[in-house]
Design a protein around this motif. Sequence first.
Motif, PDB file in Angstrom:
ATOM      1  N   ILE A   4       0.846  -1.204   0.000  1.00  0.00           N
ATOM      2  CA  ILE A   4       0.000   0.000   0.000  1.00  0.00           C
ATOM      3  C   ILE A   4       0.872   1.241   0.000  1.00  0.00           C
ATOM      4  N   LEU A   5       1.925   1.251   0.831  1.00  0.00           N
ATOM      5  CA  LEU A   5       2.811   2.407   0.926  1.00  0.00           C
ATOM      6  C   LEU A   5       3.512   2.713  -0.400  1.00  0.00           C
ATOM      7  N   LEU A   6       3.815   1.671  -1.170  1.00  0.00           N
ATOM      8  CA  LEU A   6       4.536   1.857  -2.420  1.00  0.00           C
ATOM      9  C   LEU A   6       3.613   1.975  -3.633  1.00  0.00           C
ATOM     10  N   HIS A   9      -1.135   4.729  -6.490  1.00  0.00           N
ATOM     11  CA  HIS A   9      -2.546   5.113  -6.391  1.00  0.00           C
ATOM     12  C   HIS A   9      -2.860   5.737  -5.028  1.00  0.00           C
ATOM     13  N   TYR A  10      -2.233   5.218  -3.972  1.00  0.00           N
ATOM     14  CA  TYR A  10      -2.495   5.698  -2.614  1.00  0.00           C
ATOM     15  C   TYR A  10      -1.569   6.839  -2.186  1.00  0.00           C
ATOM     16  N   ARG A  11      -0.566   7.123  -2.993  1.00  0.00           N
ATOM     17  CA  ARG A  11       0.473   8.091  -2.617  1.00  0.00           C
ATOM     18  C   ARG A  11      -0.084   9.457  -2.194  1.00  0.00           C
ATOM     19  N   PRO A  12      -1.016  10.071  -2.914  1.00  0.00           N
ATOM     20  CA  PRO A  12      -1.529  11.389  -2.484  1.00  0.00           C
ATOM     21  C   PRO A  12      -2.189  11.356  -1.102  1.00  0.00           C
TER      22      PRO A  12
END
Length: 198
Positions: A4-6, A9-12
């Motif tokens: 998830i951290l990498l 898509h979830y970065r913002p």
Amino acid sequence: MESILLNPHYRPLLAIIKGLRNGFMYGVKVRFPHSLVMTFLFHEGTLQDKFAFILRATFQHAKNLAMLTAIYKTLMLIMQRVTGRTHPLQNFLAAFMGGYAVFGENNKVNMQVNLYLLSRVSVGLVRTAVKKGYLPEPKFNVFPLFAGLMWGIVLCLFEYQKGTLQPSLQNSMTYIYNDSTVWSNVWDFLVYNNSLLW
């Protein structure tokens, strides 16, 4: 968890969470030593009262920086998604709304942070005006002129409009300039000064 951290898509969203964390940690790193020193120099009260004040001020500063970061990054993400681009006006609006909501309450911590920003922003605006050609590049070292102007204004305000200055600045100026004219023996001339600083 690492996937998830990498995941881009979830970065913002993760950047908002990390910004919240970094704002809080920076607030602790900046406010705790400042409050520790200033409280033991200028505040009266029991040791417990002093530590309670230090922890309250530290938490408020850290919480405010964390909240401002989260609001700013969230609004920037929303505006970027809506418009498909970023623009300096978006940065200003997001920061304005966050600053208004978080640092808009008139208290000691917010006043110190806002005054700190005022000085840095003023210098930044002048440098930007020179860089963009709105003001001419100075042909001489302007820093001594700047220093003289600041000290001339602050000491005139201290002598004639003391109540307009921040209490911590009043305390510092009183100790340096007023308390230095009062003594009754060698001991309080050289070693001990009857003020809150000592």
